[in-house]
Design an enzyme around this catalytic site. Structure first.
Site, PDB file in Angstrom:
ATOM      1  N   LYS A   1       0.000   0.311  -9.853  1.00  0.00           N
ATOM      2  CA  LYS A   1       1.020   1.306 -10.194  1.00  0.00           C
ATOM      3  C   LYS A   1       2.114   0.671 -11.068  1.00  0.00           C
ATOM      4  O   LYS A   1       2.542   1.261 -12.036  1.00  0.00           O
ATOM      5  CB  LYS A   1       1.652   1.894  -8.933  1.00  0.00           C
ATOM      6  CG  LYS A   1       0.661   2.344  -7.862  1.00  0.00           C
ATOM      7  CD  LYS A   1      -0.010   3.662  -8.174  1.00  0.00           C
ATOM      8  CE  LYS A   1      -1.241   3.931  -7.332  1.00  0.00           C
ATOM      9  NZ  LYS A   1      -1.034   3.969  -5.890  1.00  0.00           N
TER      10      LYS A   1
ATOM     11  N   TRP B   1      -0.286   8.856   1.953  1.00  0.00           N
ATOM     12  CA  TRP B   1      -0.565   7.434   2.177  1.00  0.00           C
ATOM     13  C   TRP B   1      -0.047   6.991   3.540  1.00  0.00           C
ATOM     14  O   TRP B   1      -0.681   6.181   4.220  1.00  0.00           O
ATOM     15  CB  TRP B   1       0.028   6.576   1.057  1.00  0.00           C
ATOM     16  CG  TRP B   1      -0.586   6.874  -0.282  1.00  0.00           C
ATOM     17  CD1 TRP B   1       0.043   7.404  -1.372  1.00  0.00           C
ATOM     18  CD2 TRP B   1      -1.961   6.688  -0.672  1.00  0.00           C
ATOM     19  NE1 TRP B   1      -0.855   7.548  -2.405  1.00  0.00           N
ATOM     20  CE2 TRP B   1      -2.076   7.117  -2.009  1.00  0.00           C
ATOM     21  CE3 TRP B   1      -3.100   6.197  -0.021  1.00  0.00           C
ATOM     22  CZ2 TRP B   1      -3.292   7.078  -2.706  1.00  0.00           C
ATOM     23  CZ3 TRP B   1      -4.310   6.155  -0.713  1.00  0.00           C
ATOM     24  CH2 TRP B   1      -4.390   6.593  -2.029  1.00  0.00           C
TER      25      TRP B   1
ATOM     26  N   ASP C   1       4.848  -0.033   2.713  1.00  0.00           N
ATOM     27  CA  ASP C   1       3.932   0.163   1.591  1.00  0.00           C
ATOM     28  C   ASP C   1       4.777   0.481   0.360  1.00  0.00           C
ATOM     29  O   ASP C   1       5.337   1.566   0.250  1.00  0.00           O
ATOM     30  CB  ASP C   1       2.983   1.324   1.926  1.00  0.00           C
ATOM     31  CG  ASP C   1       2.037   1.663   0.774  1.00  0.00           C
ATOM     32  OD1 ASP C   1       2.115   1.009  -0.286  1.00  0.00           O
ATOM     33  OD2 ASP C   1       1.214   2.588   0.955  1.00  0.00           O
TER      34      ASP C   1
HETATM   35  C1  LIG Z   1      -2.050   4.216  -4.701  1.00  0.00           C
HETATM   36  C2  LIG Z   1      -1.413   4.017  -3.389  1.00  0.00           C
HETATM   37  C3  LIG Z   1      -2.129   3.511  -2.289  1.00  0.00           C
HETATM   38  C4  LIG Z   1      -3.604   3.175  -2.361  1.00  0.00           C
HETATM   39  O1  LIG Z   1      -3.768   1.989  -3.017  1.00  0.00           O
HETATM   40  P1  LIG Z   1      -5.227   1.321  -3.166  1.00  0.00           P
HETATM   41  O2  LIG Z   1      -4.877   0.070  -3.887  1.00  0.00           O
HETATM   42  O3  LIG Z   1      -6.044   2.278  -3.976  1.00  0.00           O
HETATM   43  O4  LIG Z   1      -5.776   1.103  -1.829  1.00  0.00           O
HETATM   44  C5  LIG Z   1      -1.462   3.319  -1.106  1.00  0.00           C
HETATM   45  N1  LIG Z   1      -0.159   3.622  -0.982  1.00  0.00           N
HETATM   46  C6  LIG Z   1       0.564   4.119  -2.008  1.00  0.00           C
HETATM   47  C7  LIG Z   1       2.013   4.433  -1.815  1.00  0.00           C
HETATM   48  C8  LIG Z   1      -0.053   4.333  -3.241  1.00  0.00           C
HETATM   49  O5  LIG Z   1       0.656   4.823  -4.271  1.00  0.00           O
END
Ligand SMILES: *Cc1c(COP(=O)(O)O)cnc(C)c1O
Length: 357
Positions: free
Chosen positions: A192, A101, A168
């Site tokens: 998540k 990511w 993030d």
């Molecule tokens: C799942 C995830 C993403 C992607 O998220 P989307 O909502 O599908 O764009 C980005 N960063 C992390 C750390 C993730 O776990």
């Protein structure tokens, strides 16, 4: 059969939240209407989004210097929306490359300014979080991925820098207290730890905005969403509703300090078994970097992988297969994962070792 949902995302939500969400679909607060069919300008929805914001503020002890936004487009949209708003041509942002990511965030940021990758564990397939590296002064921001969902590593410390952190937190948002004042922007896709897919929680320090020298399309301008209380256009109303219910649940569980204690205790049971069981081994090489949210592990003998997966499936354990780039297994044990489900996995590992050791 009782199912134990170890999915990495969309992921497990508290059973009580699911029940309330179902009722909200049938009959929201006894109104005779569904959350799916009411105006996002109605009093009922206004109360929901205001309560969601208030709970985020309360749980994180967030000051008025920060805006709380409920956006769409997932964390993947934030990969470019953040640099589009914060990073001008010719300016430099630092990025720590700690997983797939992070890698994607770096790729997007390069379209907007200079990207300096201050550290990377890519050459070792992201099996640890780099530390001890030099962070240059004067960065516009330093971007981190607090929890690397695929590889099972997590920051348990924060780098020292004069730059605001942009982070993030998709896979560990509201799983523990954080020193918010170090962060200029935090974003997290809900699916998540917070709610269903479709809403992204964004916290942004307002004084960092308004300096972009480029044209920002309306829907990508954080300022527009702040001015409109996340209601510039129709927001993802149902995901916001369920997120609000999850926020209430986190508060009822005792808030973030209590949540962190629950999560540490849960993860310890599983890591202890991984370390003690002769047939398994952790996938993260630096134990201090182990994630409390995504526990990655492999079998010592390749031949054990398939039989253990089959045994897990038969026992009702869902989605414990590791990401294809890591192999082995990944047990995602977010906030809502009950200790009982972790015990089922641990018991299965012991039983497997007794039969195959
Ligand atoms: C799942 C995830 C993403 C992607 O998220 P989307 O909502 O599908 O764009 C980005 N960063 C992390 C750390 C993730 O776990």
């Amino acid at each position: 059969m009782k199912m134990h949902n170890f999915s990495a995302g969309p992921a497990i939500l508290p059973a009580s939240v699911m029940a309330e969400a179902a009722e909200g679909v049938r009959n929201l607060n006894g109104s005779g209407l569904s959350i799916l069919e009411i105006s996002h300008r109605s009093a009922a929805f206004t109360a929901i989004i205001e309560e969601a914001e208030a709970l985020v503020r309360e749980l994180l002890n967030l000051s008025d210097a920060y805006a709380v936004l409920f956006l769409s487009g997932g964390a993947s949209t934030q990969f470019y929306q953040a640099p589009m708003n914060l990073l001008n041509d010719g300016e430099t942002a630092g990025y720590a490359d700690t997983g797939a990511w992070s890698d994607k965030a770096i790729k997007e940021a390069k379209h907007f300014g200079n990207v300096q990758v201050v550290a990377s564990s890519k050459a070792d397939n992201y099996t640890y979080i780099p530390r001890g590296y030099n962070i240059p002064a004067g960065l516009k921001y330093l971007h981190l991925t607090s929890n690397n969902t695929i590889f099972g590593t997590q920051y348990h410390w924060w780098p020292e820098t004069d730059a605001p952190l942009v982070c993030d937190m998709s896979s560990d948002m509201l799983s523990r207290p954080i020193p918010v004042e170090k962060f200029g922007l935090i974003y997290a896709g809900a699916q998540k730890n917070l709610g269903p897919a479709g809403v992204t929680l964004v916290l942004v320090r307002k004084d960092l905005l308004g300096t972009a020298k480029r044209h920002i399309p309306t829907m990508l301008d954080y300022k527009v969403h702040i001015e409109n209380g996340s209601l510039y256009n129709t927001p993802p109303a149902f995901p916001i509703y369920v997120t609000m219910l999850t926020l209430r649940w986190i508060k009822a569980m005792g808030g973030l300090t209590a949540m962190a204690a629950h999560n540490e205790a849960k993860a310890k049971v599983l890591y202890d078994e991984i370390d003690a069981n002769p047939l398994f081994r952790g996938a993260v090489t630096e134990p201090a970097d182990r994630s409390l949210m995504n526990v990655t592990f492999v079998t010592e003998q390749p031949g054990h992988e398939k039989p253990f997966l089959d045994a897990a499936k038969a026992a009702g354990l869902v989605d414990i297969k590791g990401h294809r780039s890591v192999g082995g297994f990944r047990a995602s044990i977010y906030n809502a994962m009950p200790p009982e489900s972790i015990q089922v996995l641990v018991d299965l590992m012991r039983d497997f070792a007794a039969k195959n050791g």
